[in-house]
Structures are given as structure tokens and as C-alpha cells.
Design a protein around this motif. Structure first.
Motif, short mmCIF file in Angstrom:
data_model
loop_
_atom_site.label_atom_id
_atom_site.label_comp_id
_atom_site.label_asym_id
_atom_site.label_seq_id
_atom_site.Cartn_x
_atom_site.Cartn_y
_atom_site.Cartn_z
N ALA A 121 74.63 74.30 -34.38
CA ALA A 121 74.70 74.36 -35.84
C ALA A 121 74.55 72.95 -36.37
O ALA A 121 74.69 71.98 -35.65
N GLY A 122 74.28 72.84 -37.68
CA GLY A 122 74.20 71.52 -38.30
C GLY A 122 72.78 71.02 -38.44
O GLY A 122 71.81 71.61 -37.95
N GLY A 123 72.67 69.89 -39.12
CA GLY A 123 71.37 69.33 -39.43
C GLY A 123 70.55 68.94 -38.22
O GLY A 123 69.32 69.00 -38.24
N GLU A 124 71.23 68.53 -37.14
CA GLU A 124 70.48 68.08 -35.96
C GLU A 124 69.68 69.20 -35.34
O GLU A 124 68.65 68.96 -34.69
N ILE A 125 70.12 70.45 -35.51
CA ILE A 125 69.37 71.57 -34.98
C ILE A 125 68.07 71.76 -35.78
O ILE A 125 67.01 72.04 -35.22
N ASN A 126 68.15 71.59 -37.09
CA ASN A 126 66.92 71.65 -37.90
C ASN A 126 65.97 70.52 -37.54
O ASN A 126 64.75 70.70 -37.51
N GLU A 127 66.53 69.35 -37.25
CA GLU A 127 65.70 68.22 -36.85
C GLU A 127 65.01 68.50 -35.52
O GLU A 127 63.87 68.08 -35.30
N LEU A 128 65.71 69.21 -34.61
CA LEU A 128 65.10 69.57 -33.33
C LEU A 128 63.84 70.39 -33.56
O LEU A 128 62.81 70.18 -32.90
N GLY A 129 63.92 71.33 -34.49
CA GLY A 129 62.74 72.12 -34.80
C GLY A 129 61.60 71.28 -35.35
O GLY A 129 60.44 71.50 -35.01
N LYS A 130 61.94 70.28 -36.16
CA LYS A 130 60.91 69.41 -36.73
C LYS A 130 60.20 68.60 -35.66
O LYS A 130 58.98 68.48 -35.65
N ILE A 131 60.97 68.02 -34.73
CA ILE A 131 60.32 67.15 -33.74
C ILE A 131 59.61 67.94 -32.65
O ILE A 131 58.67 67.43 -32.04
N SER A 132 60.03 69.18 -32.41
CA SER A 132 59.38 69.96 -31.35
C SER A 132 58.10 70.64 -31.83
O SER A 132 57.27 71.04 -31.00
#
Length: 259
Positions: A121-132
Motif C-alpha cells: 500500500a502507499g505511494g511507493e506501490i504506485n511508483e513501482l507501476g510507473k517505473i515498471s
């Protein structure tokens, strides 16, 4: 009044902004505010004799402490500038989605991206989607807490297979049929690595044990596996292990007297 300064790579910056905003029109004042912000906040990225690292992760306690530990560790290297988006000043562009602009600007200009992930959960999970899923993938590395290897090149013995099975079993967002299919695929990969194990054996082991592993979603486990296949996944459990894994990231080394 002095004229606002414009960075030398203004074209590259505005290209990243257009990408962030999906070619939404921005007015001249907003463009100048963004360029002035970049010149003020990101000068170290323009120094080409430095290696720039964007460090992603949760800003909530206690996770932010480990994000900063990674940033601080990287900054001990020769000629390295590591930073987190949360430390940058606001751009003051109220009409536009500011975080998207900041993310795409810093990700586009950084030489490497390191993402510290501890939770589902949290913003870092959304960032994971962006970088992948973007062009930033090629320069990105993930450091997921408690991730268990799932590819044959990293499976050494049955204990590794059991740990990977527990990770599959506890994943959120996947049904029983999907998990059984993934266990079968894991058995095939284990066999390719010379490890003799069956789906029945894994299922019985899971029924007899209550493994405590970080619970990630099915989508994020797949992203971790993608990075694992690229040799850019660096799992860890303790903060000491996190720092050891940080030292394995590419770039300039730490001073010898610190090692």
C-alpha cells in the motif's frame, strides 16, 4: 526585476513535462515556473560528472527512515547525488498535478532510480507501476523487503522453493486457481534448477505451516519478478541488509576508508 534563470537543458525538461501531462497545454507562466524550479532544485543533476540517484519509497514512518538510509548511503559514494522527491520544494503550479510533474522530471533526469518497498500500500506501490511500465524501467532497481526469489537462476534448494510458495500463497488479489497454477509453474522452474519438488509437497507444507512473509499483491509480485529476471531486484529483511544491498547498486564506489 531579474529575469528568472532557465536551465541549459530546458528542452529535455519540457519534454518530460509534456510526457507527465499527456501533452496537456500549459501556459507560458507555468512553463517558466517549472523551468525556474528545475534550475533552483535540481542543479546537481545537471552536473554530468556526478551520478544522480532518485530514491523512491514511502514517506510515512517508519518507512521513510529506511528510504533516507538508502539515500544517505548512496551520497557517501564519490561523485554521487541521491535525493528523494519529498525533499524538493513545491513548484507552485496549482492548476497542474504537481507530483506527476516532479516524478517525471526527476525520473527522466536521474541516471538511476532505486525504489525501496516494504508494504502492499502507499505511494511507493504506485511508483513501482510507473517505473515498471515506462522508459524509466531500464535504469530502475527495486529493493523489496522480504521478497523471495522465484526464478530458477536464484533457486538453490527446497527451502528457497518453500519460501517462494509461501509468497505465492499469501499474495493478495489472486484466486485459488491462479495460485495453484503459479505453484505448478514454480515447480517447473525448480525442476529446471535441479530441485525435486511437487505441487502436492508444496501444498502440504503450506497447510502445515503458517509462514510469516510480507504480503504483496499479485500484480506487484509480478513486477518484482520482472526486475528479478533483469538482475535488478535486491531483496532484504533487516536495515543492515538493506544497506548491503544498496552498496551493490551500480555507480561510483564508497570511499575505501568507509568500507
Amino acid at each position: 526585476m531579474s529575469t528568472p534563470s532557465v536551465p541549459p537543458n530546458a528542452g529535455q525538461i519540457m519534454q518530460a513535462v509534456r510526457h507527465a501531462l499527456r501533452d496537456t497545454d500549459i501556459n507560458p507562466t507555468e512553463a517558466m515556473d517549472i523551468l525556474s524550479w528545475a534550475q533552483e532544485e535540481l542543479p546537481a543533476i545537471y552536473e554530468r560528472d556526478q551520478t544522480a540517484y532518485l530514491v523512491l519509497g514511502s514517506y510515512r514512518s517508519p518507512y521513510i527512515r529506511r528510504v533516507r538510509s538508502v539515500s544517505d548511503r548512496l551520497n557517501r559514494r564519490y561523485g554521487t547525488y541521491a535525493f528523494v522527491i519529498g525533499d524538493l520544494d513545491d513548484i507552485e503550479i496549482p492548476r497542474l498535478p504537481e507530483f506527476r510533474v516532479k516524478f517525471h522530471l526527476t525520473a527522466a533526469l536521474a541516471d538511476y532510480i532505486a525504489s525501496v518497498i516494504e508494504q502492499d500500500a502507499g505511494g511507493e506501490i504506485n511508483e513501482l507501476g510507473k517505473i515498471s511500465e515506462t522508459e524509466y524501467f531500464e535504469k530502475a532497481y527495486v529493493l523489496p523487503r522480504g521478497y523471495q526469489w522465484e526464478t530458477e537462476s536464484n533457486l538453490q534448494d527446497k527451502e528457497d522453493v518453500f519460501a517462494a510458495a509461501a509468497q505465492i500463497e499469501t499474495a493478495t488479489g489472486a484466486g485459488k486457481e491462479t495460485k495453484q497454477s503459479e505453484l505448478a509453474a514454480l515447480v517447473d522452474r525448480a525442476s529446471s534448477a535441479g530441485i525435486d519438488v511437487t505441487v502436492t509437497e508444496l501444498t502440504e507444507w503450506l497447510a502445515d505451516h503458517d509462514p510469516e512473509v510480507p504480503s504483496y499483491s499479485w500484480v506487484h509480485l509480478n513486477d518484482f519478478r520482472l526486475f528479478e529476471l533483469q538482475d535488478r531486484c535486491y531483496p532484504w529483511l533487516t536495515e543492515d541488509e538493506l544497506l548491503e544491498r544498496t552498496d551493490e547498486l551500480p555507480g561510483s564506489p564508497r570511499p575505501r576508508w568507509e568500507q
